[in-house]
Design a protein around this motif. Structure first.
Motif, PDB file in Angstrom:
ATOM      1  N   ILE A 125       0.840  -1.196   0.000  1.00 54.95           N
ATOM      2  CA  ILE A 125       0.000   0.000   0.000  1.00 54.95           C
ATOM      3  C   ILE A 125       0.878   1.251   0.000  1.00 54.95           C
ATOM      4  N   ARG A 126       1.927   1.230   0.816  1.00 62.55           N
ATOM      5  CA  ARG A 126       2.855   2.370   0.868  1.00 62.55           C
ATOM      6  C   ARG A 126       3.493   2.597  -0.497  1.00 62.55           C
ATOM      7  N   GLY A 127       3.894   1.528  -1.169  1.00 58.89           N
ATOM      8  CA  GLY A 127       4.479   1.643  -2.498  1.00 58.89           C
ATOM      9  C   GLY A 127       3.486   2.198  -3.504  1.00 58.89           C
ATOM     10  N   ALA A 128       2.248   1.765  -3.424  1.00 54.80           N
ATOM     11  CA  ALA A 128       1.217   2.258  -4.337  1.00 54.80           C
ATOM     12  C   ALA A 128       0.962   3.758  -4.110  1.00 54.80           C
TER      13      ALA A 128
END
Length: 132
Positions: A125-128
């Motif tokens: 989620i952080r990467g997205a």
């Protein structure tokens, strides 16, 4: 229980934590006369959590002190069972330290695996959000 981005793993982590506490309590009372070893039936608890998750409605928010509270927190109390010893002691204690230690370590490894899954989900989620 409201639907979570972590799916059933959020509830699994809660059940594993509660099970770890029960197993630690068993080990702490290994020398207590008439103490009965207990354990949480993880399979039954997670099955019930899956069923309630598929039928769940979001918790209600109180906007006034006179409002009635929403849904209660889920517990594992109804899945807490007594363990049948293979070699009961003369003082009535049913804790078998070797069994409890093995169950405690197994639960710890499964707890860690659940944490790692949740961590990878958060990383995704952080990467997205960062556009990676």
């Amino acid at each position: 229980m409201a639907e979570s981005i972590f799916g059933i793993h959020e509830r699994a982590l809660q059940i594993r934590t509660a099970r770890g506490e029960v197993l630690a309590n068993n080990l702490a009372n290994a020398d207590t006369p008439n103490f009965k070893a207990r354990d949480i039936d993880f399979r039954q608890a997670i099955t019930q959590a899956e069923e309630s998750q598929s039928q769940s409605k979001p918790d209600l928010v109180k906007t006034n002190a006179r409002h009635i509270s929403g849904f209660a927190e889920a517990t594992t109390e109804s899945f807490l069972k007594y363990r049948m010893p293979t070699q009961p002691s003369l003082d009535g204690n049913t804790v078998e330290a070797h069994v409890e230690k093995a169950k405690f370590m197994e639960n710890g490894m499964q707890h860690q695996a659940t944490l790692e899954f949740i961590d990878s989900k958060i990383s995704g989620i952080r990467g997205a959000l960062r556009g990676e």
